[in-house]
Each structure stands twice: as C-alpha cells, then as structure tokens.
Scaffold this motif. Structure first.
Motif, mmCIF file in Angstrom:
data_model
loop_
_atom_site.group_PDB
_atom_site.id
_atom_site.type_symbol
_atom_site.label_atom_id
_atom_site.label_comp_id
_atom_site.label_asym_id
_atom_site.label_seq_id
_atom_site.Cartn_x
_atom_site.Cartn_y
_atom_site.Cartn_z
ATOM 1 N N LEU A 84 49.737 33.670 36.974
ATOM 2 C CA LEU A 84 49.099 34.755 36.229
ATOM 3 C C LEU A 84 49.088 36.029 37.067
ATOM 4 O O LEU A 84 48.603 36.022 38.206
ATOM 5 N N VAL A 85 49.619 37.116 36.502
ATOM 6 C CA VAL A 85 49.670 38.394 37.205
ATOM 7 C C VAL A 85 48.889 39.442 36.411
ATOM 8 O O VAL A 85 49.051 39.555 35.192
ATOM 9 N N PHE A 86 48.076 40.205 37.129
ATOM 10 C CA PHE A 86 47.369 41.347 36.543
ATOM 11 C C PHE A 86 48.023 42.625 37.056
ATOM 12 O O PHE A 86 48.126 42.832 38.268
ATOM 13 N N LEU A 87 48.458 43.478 36.125
ATOM 14 C CA LEU A 87 49.059 44.761 36.457
ATOM 15 C C LEU A 87 48.052 45.842 36.084
ATOM 16 O O LEU A 87 47.766 46.055 34.901
ATOM 17 N N ILE A 88 47.503 46.514 37.099
ATOM 18 C CA ILE A 88 46.355 47.384 36.914
ATOM 19 C C ILE A 88 46.739 48.857 37.073
ATOM 20 O O ILE A 88 47.293 49.253 38.103
ATOM 21 N N VAL B 294 41.741 28.411 39.404
ATOM 22 C CA VAL B 294 42.593 28.935 40.480
ATOM 23 C C VAL B 294 42.639 27.924 41.621
ATOM 24 O O VAL B 294 41.605 27.442 42.085
ATOM 25 N N GLY B 295 43.825 27.597 42.065
ATOM 26 C CA GLY B 295 43.963 26.640 43.152
ATOM 27 C C GLY B 295 45.414 26.374 43.474
ATOM 28 O O GLY B 295 46.324 26.942 42.858
ATOM 29 N N VAL C 98 47.412 41.128 45.787
ATOM 30 C CA VAL C 98 47.348 39.686 45.982
ATOM 31 C C VAL C 98 48.665 39.107 45.501
ATOM 32 O O VAL C 98 49.136 39.458 44.419
ATOM 33 N N ARG C 99 49.249 38.206 46.288
ATOM 34 C CA ARG C 99 50.484 37.530 45.867
ATOM 35 C C ARG C 99 50.232 36.031 45.813
ATOM 36 O O ARG C 99 50.038 35.364 46.817
ATOM 37 N N TRP C 100 50.166 35.523 44.619
ATOM 38 C CA TRP C 100 49.997 34.097 44.343
ATOM 39 C C TRP C 100 48.824 33.500 45.106
ATOM 40 O O TRP C 100 48.946 32.516 45.821
ATOM 41 N N GLY C 101 47.663 34.117 44.928
ATOM 42 C CA GLY C 101 46.440 33.601 45.520
ATOM 43 C C GLY C 101 46.036 32.282 44.901
ATOM 44 O O GLY C 101 46.182 32.068 43.693
ATOM 45 N N THR C 102 45.506 31.386 45.736
ATOM 46 C CA THR C 102 45.099 30.063 45.265
ATOM 47 C C THR C 102 43.624 29.782 45.548
ATOM 48 O O THR C 102 43.157 28.662 45.355
ATOM 49 N N ASN C 103 42.895 30.789 45.989
ATOM 50 C CA ASN C 103 41.466 30.653 46.232
ATOM 51 C C ASN C 103 40.762 31.797 45.509
ATOM 52 O O ASN C 103 40.985 32.969 45.827
ATOM 53 N N ALA C 104 39.926 31.463 44.536
ATOM 54 C CA ALA C 104 39.317 32.490 43.698
ATOM 55 C C ALA C 104 38.473 33.459 44.516
ATOM 56 O O ALA C 104 38.482 34.669 44.265
ATOM 57 N N GLY C 105 37.757 32.949 45.504
ATOM 58 C CA GLY C 105 36.918 33.813 46.324
ATOM 59 C C GLY C 105 37.733 34.801 47.129
ATOM 60 O O GLY C 105 37.372 35.984 47.236
ATOM 61 N N THR C 106 38.834 34.335 47.693
ATOM 62 C CA THR C 106 39.705 35.208 48.475
ATOM 63 C C THR C 106 40.356 36.265 47.592
ATOM 64 O O THR C 106 40.459 37.440 47.965
ATOM 65 N N VAL C 107 40.789 35.851 46.395
ATOM 66 C CA VAL C 107 41.395 36.794 45.454
ATOM 67 C C VAL C 107 40.380 37.865 45.064
ATOM 68 O O VAL C 107 40.681 39.069 45.064
ATOM 69 N N ASN D 19 47.087 23.910 38.604
ATOM 70 C CA ASN D 19 46.183 25.045 38.791
ATOM 71 C C ASN D 19 46.866 26.367 38.463
ATOM 72 O O ASN D 19 48.081 26.440 38.253
ATOM 73 N N THR D 20 46.043 27.427 38.435
ATOM 74 C CA THR D 20 46.535 28.793 38.260
ATOM 75 C C THR D 20 46.663 29.481 39.610
ATOM 76 O O THR D 20 45.753 29.397 40.441
#
Length: 208
Positions: free
Chosen positions: A196-200, A19-20, A43-52, A25-26
């Motif tokens: 990458l999108v997760f639909l929960i 992620v980045g 989350v919309r197009w997060g680029t920091n794994a910790g923040t996501v 990156n993803t």
C-alpha cells in the motif's frame, strides 16, 4: 493545517491495516510530491506501524507545484518496482489541486501495470473528472470539502480499499479524539499480502 491533516489521514489509514512483515500483512510506503522532480519517499515498504507513523509525523512540508502525473509515474517505476510478487498493489493519491500536467495517462499506465488507484480530493481546487481520471472509476474517488473532513471519510476509504484488494473488512472499535464518542470503523482483515502506497500532495495550496 492541510499538511498536518494529510499526515493524520495517512496514520489513520495505516491503523486500518495489518502492517507487518508476514506473508499476509500490509507493507506501507509514503511519498510526498509537489513540483516536478520533488518526489520524496518518506517510508519505503514499512512493516512496523509505529515506525511508519513516526516517519510520517516527521515528514516536512515541501510547498511548490502540483505535478501529480509525474508523481504517479515516479511511484510506479521507483516504488512499486520492488513490490512483492503476488501482493495486491494499491496506490492512494491525496490531493487538493489540479495537476500541472494531466494525470490520466500516467494513471492509466499505472493501472495497466496492476496497480489499483484511489483518488482522495480535498476542496474545490480539483474537479471530479480529474479525480476519476486518476482512479479510473467513480467508485474509487472520495471527496471532502476541506482537510478537516478527512477523518470522516477514513472508514469508507479503508473499507473500499480493503474490498478492492480482495480482503473482507470487519468492524472493530478504535480510539477516537476525546471530544468525540467511540465509534466503529472498518479494519481490513487480511488473508493475503497488500503493498500500500500513499502519495501525498505537498504543494503550496495545501498549507502546513
């Protein structure tokens, strides 16, 4: 504990990808859904794994119905509309119940727009045929008998998603719960961008 397990699943999946903000990156988006019109882009197009991960952990359980078809349409039109040109577009749908409206058409339209779909079904509330109508192929369907089984299929899902996005998976050790021995899980080695999108599923049957 279904919703907590769902959040843990997303976080474990995120850890498998680079992620980045870089060109190879993803980027990650996370959307919760339940009743019609309830879609929440956490989350919309997060680029920091910790923040996501922090945003996912803070996501509040909706409860309600299971409108998977409408949620897929929402993600296609309102999230992937800002995907990067040239990025592999991947949607992972996690659900434990039959959709109130058949999701096959919405999923087919999404696939027709270039989105690769993967369906993760939990429990006996959703049938294999519906999962396959979402994913478009049995090879993109994953099932587990309960939410407790999600950690056990993260590696295979991540490997399949990675391969489908034309990246070669490599195997490296990651941290696991202290009650378990260290293990090897697939991590996606990327040479090109993935959105990458997760639909929960946040419906009432999932439980907190």
């Amino acid at each position: 504990a279904g919703f907590l397990a769902s959040k843990n699943f997303v976080n474990q999946m995120i850890s498998q990808f680079s992620v980045g903000a870089g060109a190879a990156n993803t980027r990650v988006s996370v959307v919760q859904y339940s009743s019609r019109g309830s879609e929440q882009t956490v989350v919309r197009w997060g680029t920091n794994a910790g923040t996501v991960t922090s945003s996912v952990n803070a996501m509040r359980y909706q409860s309600g119905g299971t409108y998977t078809a409408e949620a897929i349409t929402y993600v296609r039109s309102s999230v992937f509309n800002t995907a990067r040109t040239g990025a592999a577009k991947v949607l992972v749908v996690l659900t434990d119940g039959r959709s109130s409206t058949a999701p096959g058409t919405a999923a087919a339209v999404a696939r027709g727009s270039g989105i690769q779909l993967f369906a993760v079904g939990v429990g006996s509330g959703i049938g294999q045929s519906e999962l396959q109508s979402i994913a478009g192929s049995s090879s993109a369907v994953f099932t587990t008998a309960s939410f407790a089984g999600l950690p056990g299929i993260v590696s295979s899902i991540a490997t399949t998603v990675c391969t489908a996005a034309t990246r070669a998976p490599t195997r490296v050790p990651i941290a696991v719960p202290p009650t378990r021995q260290p293990t090897q899980v697939a991590v996606c080695t990327q040479t090109a961008p993935v959105d990458l999108v997760f639909l929960i599923d946040g419906s009432g049957s999932v439980g907190t």
